[in-house]
Scaffold this motif. Sequence first.
Motif, short mmCIF file in Angstrom:
data_model
loop_
_atom_site.label_atom_id
_atom_site.label_comp_id
_atom_site.label_asym_id
_atom_site.label_seq_id
_atom_site.Cartn_x
_atom_site.Cartn_y
_atom_site.Cartn_z
N ILE A 162 0.45 -0.83 -0.02
CA ILE A 162 -0.55 0.15 0.25
C ILE A 162 1.55 1.27 -0.07
O ILE A 162 1.88 1.02 1.16
N TYR A 215 -8.37 1.47 4.82
CA TYR A 215 -7.09 2.54 4.26
C TYR A 215 -6.56 3.45 5.02
O TYR A 215 -7.88 4.65 5.63
N ARG A 243 -7.29 5.73 0.44
CA ARG A 243 -8.27 5.55 1.06
C ARG A 243 -9.13 6.84 -0.13
O ARG A 243 -10.19 6.27 -0.80
#
Length: 474
Positions: free
Chosen positions: A232, A270, A275
């Motif tokens: 991520i 997230y 996000r």
Amino acid sequence: MKPVIIALLCIIFHSCKSDRQGDNQSSKELPTTPQNITIIINNPLKKQIFFDWSSLLDAATQPYDATAAHDTILIKSNIPVRLISSDMMGNSKIVQNTFLLYPNDTVFLEKPQSITNISTKSDQRNKELSFFPLFREQFGNYEGWSVPIPFRDDKPEKRFQKIKDTYQNHIAFANQFFQVNHSNSAFKNFIRKEFYYKQYYDFLALYQENLLKNKAIIQDAQVARFLADFKIDDSASEIPIYGYSVLLLESLLQAGKSEIDFYQNLKTKYSGKTRDIVLYRFVDFCIINSSKNISTLYTYFQKDAENIMLKNNLKEQYQFMANTLNSSGNKSLDSSTVIHFSDKKTLTWKQLLEKNAEKITYLDFWASWCKPCIEEMKYSHEVQKKYPNINFVYLSQDENYKHWENSILARNMSKESHYLIGTSKNSAILSQFNITSIPRYMLIDQYGKVINADAPRPSDAKLKTVFDELLKEK
């Protein structure tokens, strides 16, 4: 939720589908307000040129398909834009090249032979623009509508190995290219991250159908290890394949969840730029597909998101869709609505006719995704100049507000003459006039009466004859 997510994955897959002010500009902070990316087309042989472009935050593309000798396209964006050219060779082979364009770029697009070429006046930018054409010569087409999902027929163990080998080969090519060609650090980072997330996309896209059944695949030890390495990375949020891959993964993990639960899980799981972009892509999909949860999801996003540009983009799309939904139950032609490009106001069909009264009106039904429609536009503008006493009104069937707006701005079209049909699928306008395919053209007299429901196209010489006769009678 299952049908929604499957449709989401299908859309994700099928959509994947000026002089520089110094060589280091692309590494600087991107402008906060949209800048022009200028594409100057020089095509003296009038060969068929086709390309499409999309913002790195947008899944859908805007097409250009024409044989014009000269043309100029303006793209307003404050982030890089991906342009994919498509060329048909004599042996029916399709060649597709990717070019990464930056805000304030002025590029020159030419087709001297069979392959479309893009260049600038900057040596460094020319080297960066040559990356994917050179890549294609060694590995074949990287992306575009002619590129299928790879490794579809392989067994899982072979698929893993091929995906890993492909990634290593792509990175080796990139490293060798960067050793020979001086490239900006931002461009290098984009390429390396693009290739890194491409391996996850290639794997996850194979499971876009039958999600509940395929959910068991994540329990396989080898698959679990592979997915556990998925990084991520907020700095990758403007690389489309990153956002796609996150959604593909989450759709598999959350198969069977409701839209609201899916959103809340994304929000919890997230943070930061990741996000925002993942929530944006999901809510935008739900808006375009007229989800029953549009209002709730949109309200959530406007409250939760931090990225102002994403919030504004979604606001425009939501307001457009709200207008179409409000008029969806209205079957009366006179009270059916259109949205004016210039001031974004909603007009009824009756008001539109009144606005263009006293002159004969030539209606052009089109959409930004319709290649023949776009091809006719240049002829339409030429004819319009010769007949100032005739109104030219353009009615778009686009279902995405931004794509409609971007297409008009890119081609410097008159803002006053463009309208968006309020609800394309249920519009009484389309139903009343039996508009089942586009482009389609109609003629209406100064009193609002249809005098030709299937008028000639702008490229048809008969149109001028029709205009001359009508003006003579008047």
